[in-house]
Scaffold this active site. Structure first.
Site, mmCIF file in Angstrom:
data_model
loop_
_atom_site.group_PDB
_atom_site.id
_atom_site.type_symbol
_atom_site.label_atom_id
_atom_site.label_comp_id
_atom_site.label_asym_id
_atom_site.label_seq_id
_atom_site.Cartn_x
_atom_site.Cartn_y
_atom_site.Cartn_z
ATOM 1 N N GLU A 141 -10.088 -0.422 2.951
ATOM 2 C CA GLU A 141 -10.886 0.112 4.053
ATOM 3 C C GLU A 141 -12.265 -0.523 4.066
ATOM 4 O O GLU A 141 -12.802 -0.893 3.013
ATOM 5 C CB GLU A 141 -11.048 1.626 3.851
ATOM 6 C CG GLU A 141 -9.739 2.402 3.919
ATOM 7 C CD GLU A 141 -9.299 2.684 5.340
ATOM 8 O OE1 GLU A 141 -9.294 1.745 6.162
ATOM 9 O OE2 GLU A 141 -8.954 3.827 5.628
ATOM 10 N N HIS A 169 -8.967 -3.129 8.377
ATOM 11 C CA HIS A 169 -8.470 -3.054 7.004
ATOM 12 C C HIS A 169 -7.231 -3.930 6.798
ATOM 13 O O HIS A 169 -6.517 -4.270 7.737
ATOM 14 C CB HIS A 169 -8.221 -1.610 6.561
ATOM 15 C CG HIS A 169 -7.045 -0.898 7.156
ATOM 16 N ND1 HIS A 169 -7.037 0.467 7.343
ATOM 17 C CD2 HIS A 169 -5.827 -1.330 7.586
ATOM 18 C CE1 HIS A 169 -5.877 0.828 7.845
ATOM 19 N NE2 HIS A 169 -5.134 -0.239 8.018
ATOM 20 N N ASN A 191 -9.346 -0.855 12.277
ATOM 21 C CA ASN A 191 -10.730 -0.934 11.772
ATOM 22 C C ASN A 191 -10.947 -2.176 10.890
ATOM 23 O O ASN A 191 -11.960 -2.270 10.198
ATOM 24 C CB ASN A 191 -11.078 0.332 10.985
ATOM 25 C CG ASN A 191 -10.223 0.505 9.735
ATOM 26 O OD1 ASN A 191 -9.273 -0.244 9.515
ATOM 27 N ND2 ASN A 191 -10.557 1.486 8.920
ATOM 28 N N ASP A 207 0.840 -1.208 0.000
ATOM 29 C CA ASP A 207 0.000 0.000 0.000
ATOM 30 C C ASP A 207 0.868 1.248 0.000
ATOM 31 O O ASP A 207 2.062 1.179 0.262
ATOM 32 C CB ASP A 207 -1.004 -0.005 1.166
ATOM 33 C CG ASP A 207 -0.364 -0.274 2.521
ATOM 34 O OD1 ASP A 207 0.885 -0.265 2.626
ATOM 35 O OD2 ASP A 207 -1.110 -0.501 3.484
HETATM 36 C C1 GLP Z 1 -1.822 0.653 8.353
HETATM 37 C C2 GLP Z 1 -1.339 0.096 7.005
HETATM 38 C C3 GLP Z 1 -1.398 -1.401 6.973
HETATM 39 C C4 GLP Z 1 -0.871 -1.925 8.283
HETATM 40 C C5 GLP Z 1 -1.910 -1.621 9.336
HETATM 41 C C6 GLP Z 1 -1.485 -1.972 10.747
HETATM 42 O O1 GLP Z 1 -2.808 1.611 8.166
HETATM 43 N N1 GLP Z 1 -2.056 0.603 5.873
HETATM 44 O O2 GLP Z 1 -0.647 -1.884 5.885
HETATM 45 O O3 GLP Z 1 -0.667 -3.313 8.209
HETATM 46 O O4 GLP Z 1 -2.362 -0.304 9.258
HETATM 47 O O5 GLP Z 1 -0.447 -1.131 11.201
HETATM 48 P P1 GLP Z 1 0.317 -1.379 12.565
HETATM 49 O O6 GLP Z 1 1.084 -2.632 12.394
HETATM 50 O O7 GLP Z 1 1.221 -0.177 12.728
HETATM 51 O O8 GLP Z 1 -0.700 -1.470 13.630
#
Ligand code: GLP
Length: 231
Positions: A137, A132, A130, A71
């Site tokens: 999303e 995702h 959330n 992403d």
């Molecule tokens: C972010 C990214 C994801 C990531 C997720 C969890 O928004 N878009 O690719 O895996 O949220 O992030 P974290 O590991 O910092 O909780």
């Protein structure tokens, strides 16, 4: 929980890093030219650091693997500290000695590049608070394709933690649910009490576009979580 999901609970971040590194190392040993969809975010960083240590020690070799970007924000340049491409390169590509990469620039370019790899062998994913995956999303159905989109207020808020004073870009591009769910193996890494409810929703609740991660149960899914995220 649905059978077919392998759930490995670890007491702490160190255990999670070791277990995730074991899993990923085993995959690349079995298939040295592994194509790997690579999440950034905080959760996988200790696992990537452990993989880098193992590469340095000559215990595992990623030189024939391909790292595929999951992403990205729209409108950030390579030298912008918020660039997820740069985060992936710093934390995964360079330390693991990976020379082949697929960057996520546009849906058509990305889909063609993944097709050329004959699909994804392994998707390493974090879990958005959330639900995702990448930036799929809610609501995202299982056939949601690689696309640009506007981030939800929940993701703008959760992503703000990464960038200090800098604003979170509001637009993003993400690998589609369709490509993620077609990966031959998926590895979901989850830590922290704040992810507990959404992890249970993803694994025990109904499959629903409102929790995109709930569709991972259709895949060969391994979940590695710490005790706080799964109690
Ligand atoms: C972010 C990214 C994801 C990531 C997720 C969890 O928004 N878009 O690719 O895996 O949220 O992030 P974290 O590991 O910092 O909780």
């Amino acid at each position: 929980m649905v059978s077919g999901v392998t759930l490995k609970i670890q007491p702490d971040a160190e255990g999670l890093a070791q277990t995730a590194a074991d899993f990923i190392s085993a995959q690349v040993r079995e298939k040295p030219d592994l194509s790997i969809l690579v999440a950034t975010g905080n959760t996988p960083m200790p696992a990537y650091a452990e993989l880098a240590r193992r590469v340095q020690a000559g215990e595992v070799d990623f030189s024939r693997a391909t790292a595929v970007q999951l992403d990205e924000y729209l409108g950030v340049t390579d030298d912008d500290p918020r660039s997820l491409w740069d985060w992936m390169r710093r934390s995964f590509v360079k330390p693991l000695g990976i020379t082949r990469t697929v960057r996520l620039k546009s849906p058509a370019q990305f889909e063609a590049a993944v097709a050329e790899l004959s699909g994804l062998d392994l998707a390493i994913l974090g879990l958005g608070p959330n639900g995702h995956l990448g930036f799929n999303e809610p609501p995202s159905p299982p056939d949601a394709s690689t696309r640009t989109l506007e981030l939800t207020p929940a993701s703008l808020e959760s992503n703000a933690a990464y960038w200090g004073e800098l604003a979170v870009p509001t637009g993003a591009i993400t690998a589609g649910m369709d490509l993620i769910l077609a990966a031959r193996q998926t590895l979901l890494l989850v830590t922290g009490a704040h992810k507990r409810d959404i992890l249970h929703a993803a694994l025990d609740g109904p499959e629903t576009p409102e929790v995109p991660a709930s569709f991972l149960r259709r895949t060969a899914l391994t979940v590695i979580a710490d005790g706080a995220a799964w109690t």
